[in-house]
Enzyme design. Sequence first.
Site, PDB file in Angstrom:
ATOM      1  N   ASN A   9       0.881  -1.168   0.000  1.00 22.03           N
ATOM      2  CA  ASN A   9       0.000   0.000   0.000  1.00 22.03           C
ATOM      3  C   ASN A   9       0.916   1.214   0.000  1.00 22.03           C
ATOM      4  OD1 ASN A   9      -1.759   2.075   0.454  1.00 22.03           O
ATOM      5  ND2 ASN A   9      -2.395   1.406   2.497  1.00 22.03           N
ATOM      6  N   LYS A  11       0.170   4.260  -0.279  1.00 23.25           N
ATOM      7  CA  LYS A  11      -0.414   5.467   0.342  1.00 23.25           C
ATOM      8  C   LYS A  11      -0.153   6.677  -0.559  1.00 23.25           C
ATOM      9  CE  LYS A  11      -0.108   3.125   4.729  1.00 23.25           C
ATOM     10  NZ  LYS A  11       0.000   3.177   6.188  1.00 23.25           N
ATOM     11  N   GLU A  96      -6.752   4.726   7.718  1.00 20.16           N
ATOM     12  CA  GLU A  96      -6.506   6.156   7.472  1.00 20.16           C
ATOM     13  C   GLU A  96      -7.741   6.806   6.847  1.00 20.16           C
ATOM     14  OE1 GLU A  96      -2.818   5.539   5.413  1.00 20.16           O
ATOM     15  OE2 GLU A  96      -1.951   4.869   7.308  1.00 20.16           O
ATOM     16  N   GLU A 166      -5.494  -4.889  10.253  1.00 23.64           N
ATOM     17  CA  GLU A 166      -4.449  -3.911  10.544  1.00 23.64           C
ATOM     18  C   GLU A 166      -4.750  -3.209  11.869  1.00 23.64           C
ATOM     19  OE1 GLU A 166      -2.361  -2.708   6.608  1.00 23.64           O
ATOM     20  OE2 GLU A 166      -3.929  -1.275   7.026  1.00 23.64           O
ATOM     21  N   GLY A 172       2.721   2.141  10.732  1.00 24.66           N
ATOM     22  CA  GLY A 172       3.698   3.214  10.600  1.00 24.66           C
ATOM     23  C   GLY A 172       4.414   3.553  11.891  1.00 24.66           C
ATOM     24  N   SER A 213       3.448  -2.344  10.163  1.00 28.69           N
ATOM     25  CA  SER A 213       4.899  -2.467  10.348  1.00 28.69           C
ATOM     26  C   SER A 213       5.427  -3.858  10.005  1.00 28.69           C
ATOM     27  CB  SER A 213       5.292  -2.075  11.781  1.00 28.69           C
ATOM     28  OG  SER A 213       4.922  -0.730  12.047  1.00 28.69           O
TER      29      SER A 213
HETATM   30  P1  13P Z   1       3.124   0.218   7.615  1.00 31.24           P
HETATM   31  O1  13P Z   1       3.603  -1.061   7.002  1.00 31.24           O
HETATM   32  O2  13P Z   1       3.881   1.422   7.158  1.00 31.24           O
HETATM   33  O3  13P Z   1       2.977   0.119   9.097  1.00 31.24           O
HETATM   34  O4  13P Z   1       1.629   0.449   7.037  1.00 31.24           O
HETATM   35  C1  13P Z   1       0.718  -0.576   7.121  1.00 31.24           C
HETATM   36  C2  13P Z   1      -0.484  -0.191   6.354  1.00 31.24           C
HETATM   37  O5  13P Z   1      -1.216   0.719   6.730  1.00 31.24           O
HETATM   38  C3  13P Z   1      -0.762  -0.907   5.111  1.00 31.24           C
HETATM   39  O6  13P Z   1      -2.026  -0.623   4.648  1.00 31.24           O
END
Ligand code: 13P
Length: 249
Positions: A9, A11, A96, A166, A172, A213
């Site tokens: 992802n 983002k 998010e 998640e 993050g 993460s």
């Molecule tokens: P991270 O791997 O940066 O923690 O993000 C996870 C995430 O939100 C994937 O959709």
Amino acid sequence: MRKPIIAGNWKMNNTIAETKALVADLIPLVKDAACDVVICTPYTDLAAAVEATAGTNIKVGAENVHWAEKGAFTGEISAKMLVELGVEYVIIGHSERRQYFGETDETVNARMKAALAAGLKPIVCVGELLEERESGKTEEVVTRQTVGAFKDIDKSELENIVIAYEPVWAIGTGKTATAQDANDTIKVIRDTMAKLYCEKCAQEKVRIQYGGSMNPKNVAELMAMPEIDGGLIGGASLKAEDFSKVVNY
Ligand code: 13P
């Protein structure tokens, strides 16, 4: 029995030029992957990503989709528009979106229906906030989100849907749920799917990823758990080498 699926992802990262460069680096590194490989990119990168991955084992997904077929929804993108681009997957209900853009269980469900009707494969996200975990509400939250997301969705669609668990506090932050905690919560989600559909469907057709993460260091331990069918990777999906190490766990 369930083929693992690792998805990136991205983002709100990567321009078109950066997309082309990252995909070019990624292709040789993941070409022998034993799992399904997906990259989910910003809308503006999708056409470049589809073109750059043509003929490879990398599939492309969007990060959101609107629930209406068309109409007066300034700034939004429909499922049909994504299909026309050659997009195969779409992330729906990412935390998010739930936190910053007013996404609810109802809008998640509406987006799921629109995506499936157009032939897209949803990656639907569920997960608890830190305060929900600390107050012992994790099971209640993921169950409510799962039931809400799948309202009126037919059993025949299950193999076209991926669920991503998640935990919001692990996104993050560098904090990962322990493999055991992730496995336990994913089991709750799978049991919920068994109740909504059937035990066999939940066991055979429903793929559930862990996200938060996930990285080259912790992927093997997470993927060794019996309930974890893959990963949804944020930060580590932005570097070809890291993402390929996760894919080739
Ligand atoms: P991270 O791997 O940066 O923690 O993000 C996870 C995430 O939100 C994937 O959709």
